[in-house]
Design a protein around this motif. Structure first.
Motif, PDB file in Angstrom:
ATOM      1  N   ILE A 275       0.844  -1.206   0.000  1.00 28.49           N
ATOM      2  CA  ILE A 275       0.000   0.000   0.000  1.00 28.49           C
ATOM      3  C   ILE A 275       0.873   1.247   0.000  1.00 28.49           C
ATOM      4  CG2 ILE A 275      -1.622   1.381   1.363  1.00 28.49           C
ATOM      5  CD1 ILE A 275      -2.913  -1.205   2.285  1.00 28.49           C
ATOM      6  N   LEU A 276       1.898   1.253   0.859  1.00 30.11           N
ATOM      7  CA  LEU A 276       2.787   2.410   0.964  1.00 30.11           C
ATOM      8  C   LEU A 276       3.538   2.673  -0.342  1.00 30.11           C
ATOM      9  CD1 LEU A 276       4.243   1.753   4.534  1.00 30.11           C
ATOM     10  CD2 LEU A 276       2.516   3.440   3.889  1.00 30.11           C
ATOM     11  N   LEU A 277       3.971   1.592  -1.007  1.00 32.77           N
ATOM     12  CA  LEU A 277       4.768   1.743  -2.222  1.00 32.77           C
ATOM     13  C   LEU A 277       3.913   2.034  -3.454  1.00 32.77           C
ATOM     14  CD1 LEU A 277       7.394  -1.136  -1.743  1.00 32.77           C
ATOM     15  CD2 LEU A 277       7.695   1.324  -1.335  1.00 32.77           C
ATOM     16  N   LEU A 278       2.703   1.454  -3.494  1.00 38.12           N
ATOM     17  CA  LEU A 278       1.883   1.571  -4.702  1.00 38.12           C
ATOM     18  C   LEU A 278       1.053   2.858  -4.743  1.00 38.12           C
ATOM     19  CD1 LEU A 278       0.602  -2.110  -5.010  1.00 38.12           C
ATOM     20  CD2 LEU A 278       2.196  -0.952  -6.543  1.00 38.12           C
ATOM     21  N   THR A 279       0.783   3.443  -3.590  1.00 36.49           N
ATOM     22  CA  THR A 279      -0.057   4.642  -3.566  1.00 36.49           C
ATOM     23  C   THR A 279       0.498   5.768  -4.434  1.00 36.49           C
ATOM     24  OG1 THR A 279      -0.997   4.111  -1.407  1.00 36.49           O
ATOM     25  CG2 THR A 279      -1.050   6.424  -2.089  1.00 36.49           C
ATOM     26  N   PRO A 280       1.771   6.153  -4.293  1.00 38.03           N
ATOM     27  CA  PRO A 280       2.284   7.224  -5.162  1.00 38.03           C
ATOM     28  C   PRO A 280       2.338   6.814  -6.630  1.00 38.03           C
ATOM     29  CG  PRO A 280       4.063   6.279  -3.835  1.00 38.03           C
ATOM     30  CD  PRO A 280       2.785   5.741  -3.287  1.00 38.03           C
ATOM     31  N   VAL A 281       2.551   5.521  -6.901  1.00 35.67           N
ATOM     32  CA  VAL A 281       2.565   5.044  -8.287  1.00 35.67           C
ATOM     33  C   VAL A 281       1.181   5.192  -8.909  1.00 35.67           C
ATOM     34  CG1 VAL A 281       2.928   3.044  -9.782  1.00 35.67           C
ATOM     35  CG2 VAL A 281       4.443   3.423  -7.824  1.00 35.67           C
ATOM     36  N   ALA A 282       0.140   4.820  -8.144  1.00 36.35           N
ATOM     37  CA  ALA A 282      -1.232   4.937  -8.647  1.00 36.35           C
ATOM     38  C   ALA A 282      -1.588   6.387  -8.920  1.00 36.35           C
ATOM     39  CB  ALA A 282      -2.202   4.328  -7.638  1.00 36.35           C
ATOM     40  N   GLU A 283      -1.159   7.294  -8.042  1.00 39.99           N
ATOM     41  CA  GLU A 283      -1.447   8.713  -8.236  1.00 39.99           C
ATOM     42  C   GLU A 283      -0.743   9.251  -9.482  1.00 39.99           C
ATOM     43  OE1 GLU A 283      -2.142  10.261  -3.674  1.00 39.99           O
ATOM     44  OE2 GLU A 283      -0.091  10.043  -4.411  1.00 39.99           O
ATOM     45  N   ARG A 284       0.474   8.792  -9.709  1.00 40.45           N
ATOM     46  CA  ARG A 284       1.233   9.283 -10.854  1.00 40.45           C
ATOM     47  C   ARG A 284       0.617   8.831 -12.174  1.00 40.45           C
ATOM     48  NH1 ARG A 284       7.740   8.295 -12.056  1.00 40.45           N
ATOM     49  NH2 ARG A 284       7.770   9.391 -14.061  1.00 40.45           N
ATOM     50  N   PHE A 285       0.117   7.592 -12.213  1.00 46.79           N
ATOM     51  CA  PHE A 285      -0.407   7.056 -13.475  1.00 46.79           C
ATOM     52  C   PHE A 285      -1.924   7.152 -13.582  1.00 46.79           C
ATOM     53  CE2 PHE A 285       3.768   5.043 -13.153  1.00 46.79           C
ATOM     54  CZ  PHE A 285       4.246   5.216 -14.435  1.00 46.79           C
ATOM     55  N   GLY A 286      -2.551   7.837 -12.643  1.00 43.58           N
ATOM     56  CA  GLY A 286      -3.984   8.088 -12.753  1.00 43.58           C
ATOM     57  C   GLY A 286      -4.875   6.928 -12.374  1.00 43.58           C
ATOM     58  N   LEU A 287      -4.347   5.940 -11.623  1.00 46.22           N
ATOM     59  CA  LEU A 287      -5.178   4.818 -11.175  1.00 46.22           C
ATOM     60  C   LEU A 287      -5.868   5.239  -9.872  1.00 46.22           C
ATOM     61  CD1 LEU A 287      -5.954   1.908 -11.905  1.00 46.22           C
ATOM     62  CD2 LEU A 287      -4.130   1.120 -10.385  1.00 46.22           C
ATOM     63  N   VAL A 288      -6.825   6.157 -10.025  1.00 47.38           N
ATOM     64  CA  VAL A 288      -7.511   6.738  -8.877  1.00 47.38           C
ATOM     65  C   VAL A 288      -9.011   6.778  -9.160  1.00 47.38           C
ATOM     66  CG1 VAL A 288      -5.541   8.140  -8.153  1.00 47.38           C
ATOM     67  CG2 VAL A 288      -7.198   9.071  -9.790  1.00 47.38           C
ATOM     68  N   ASP A 289      -9.773   6.866  -8.085  1.00 43.29           N
ATOM     69  CA  ASP A 289     -11.228   6.963  -8.194  1.00 43.29           C
ATOM     70  C   ASP A 289     -11.619   8.423  -7.986  1.00 43.29           C
ATOM     71  OD1 ASP A 289     -13.739   5.988  -8.629  1.00 43.29           O
ATOM     72  OD2 ASP A 289     -14.096   5.402  -6.548  1.00 43.29           O
ATOM     73  N   ALA A 290     -12.186   9.026  -9.022  1.00 42.79           N
ATOM     74  CA  ALA A 290     -12.561  10.430  -8.962  1.00 42.79           C
ATOM     75  C   ALA A 290     -14.037  10.563  -8.614  1.00 42.79           C
ATOM     76  CB  ALA A 290     -12.282  11.108 -10.299  1.00 42.79           C
ATOM     77  N   PRO A 291     -14.411  11.550  -7.799  1.00 48.10           N
ATOM     78  CA  PRO A 291     -15.826  11.759  -7.470  1.00 48.10           C
ATOM     79  C   PRO A 291     -16.599  12.251  -8.684  1.00 48.10           C
ATOM     80  CG  PRO A 291     -14.492  13.548  -6.602  1.00 48.10           C
ATOM     81  CD  PRO A 291     -13.526  12.526  -7.142  1.00 48.10           C
TER      82      PRO A 291
END
Length: 349
Positions: free
Chosen positions: A18-34
């Motif tokens: 979780i700690l390592l992948l969170t910034p990676v997900a943010e950088r590549f747009g793997l996020v849930d937007a409202p």
């Protein structure tokens, strides 16, 4: 390695991911937007919960589960499920493509492990129901059903995580009592891998994670693993024994199964697509009648645990499969009626 070792190492790997992948997900747009339709959370939330569970799962299986055709097949199929989930989280795959991919993975599961639902036990009281070739079709439907049942309850923080934790712990207990140690370990590994995600999702101490969501990756992996374990537990092994009855299996996933069945039946009766998104799940209805998300989580998780305990009790007290099945059906109709009343109340308010 002791069970304490499994708990410590798997949870550490899941938390670290979780700690390592969170910034990676943010950088590549793997996020849930409202958005204004169904997603009302604040900010863009990384969708790494499911991948973190998968990392802990792979690590745990590699160290603690005996390698054989079954475990290798499970790892292969779960990896494909995770790949499908990540693709869906990143690009919103069409429902038809998801169903096709899930069906193919279910077929691979049957082919690789030789495992499928070939009997339903003495569920109707007239002897063991042997499905024959039709069992393969039912297995594919069961995989699709379990994946989507757990996906559908992922609507508020913690709900999917806690509900699936109840299921895995219940399954693990039954495997332990029947000395099926490898399957018990898999249920335990999934349970432990869920804990860091729940800490991050709910903001629980002692570690302060950045908030993350599970995403379709997590719900698909959980649903697939649940149906894998249920098939392992209910279908006779080489000695003809089972860890628990197919009727009991229904109780172990009672809440997501009942809610999915109720919602799909209502959608079909309303001449809508069964895959059309709406706000008629129990967690939506409880919020509509005025409950806070925390109260909704407490109510539904209590219900989920209660239903699982009822199933465990009937299994451990050796109730007949017919009674367990009929009791489940009565429970479903009571649940559907109660939720319908809540839905009408929410519409009036």
């Amino acid at each position: 390695m002791s069970f304490a070792g499994i708990v410590l190492l798997v949870s550490m790997m899941s938390a670290l991911s979780i700690l390592l992948l969170t910034p990676v997900a943010e950088r590549f747009g793997l996020v849930d937007a409202p958005n204004s339709h169904r997603k009302f959370h604040d900010g863009h939330i990384p969708l790494v919960g499911g991948v973190s569970i998968y990392v802990g799962l792979v690590f745990g299986i590699s160290l603690f589960v005996t390698p054989n055709d079954s475990s290798v097949t499970y790892l292969l199929c779960s990896s494909l499920i995770v790949a499908l989930g990540v693709a869906d989280d990143a690009g919103d795959l069409s429902p038809k493509f998801r169903l096709l991919a899930q069906s193919v993975i279910a077929v691979l599961m049957c082919a690789g492990s030789g495992m499928y639902i070939h009997q339903l036990g003495n569920i109707f009281g007239f002897g063991v129901v042997d499905l024959g070739v039709a069992g393969y079709v039912l297995t594919v439907l069961a995989v699709i059903g379990a994946i989507n049942a757990f996906n559908m309850i992922d609507g508020i923080d913690g709900l999917l995580g806690v509900s699936s934790l109840v299921t895995f712990l219940s399954i693990g207990l039954l495997f332990y009592l029947n000395s099926d140690i490898d399957n018990m370990k898999l249920a335990l590994i999934m349970s432990v891998a869920l804990v860091p995600y729940l800490m991050a999702n709910l903001g629980l101490p002692p570690v302060k994670f950045r908030k993350v969501f599970m995403g379709d990756t997590g719900s698909m992996l959980i649903g697939f693993t649940v149906v894998w374990l249920l098939i392992q537990g209910t279908q006779p092994d080489s000695k003809g024994s089972v860890s628990f009855s197919p009727s009991t299996a229904l109780w172990l996933i009672a809440f997501p199964l009942m809610d999915m069945a109720r919602v799909i039946i209502n959608r079909v009766l309303d001449k809508c697509s069964p895959f059309a998104a709406d706000r008629t799940h129990l967690h939506h209805i409880l919020q509509a009648v005025g409950d806070s998300k925390q109260v909704v989580l407490l109510k539904i998780c209590t219900l989920s645990a209660f239903l699982a305990i009822v199933g465990l009790g009937m299994e451990l007290w050796h109730w007949s499969e017919v009674i367990i099945f009929l009791t489940f059906m009565v429970g479903f109709f009571i649940y559907a009626a109660k939720v319908r009343r809540l839905l009408l109340q929410s519409v009036k308010s």
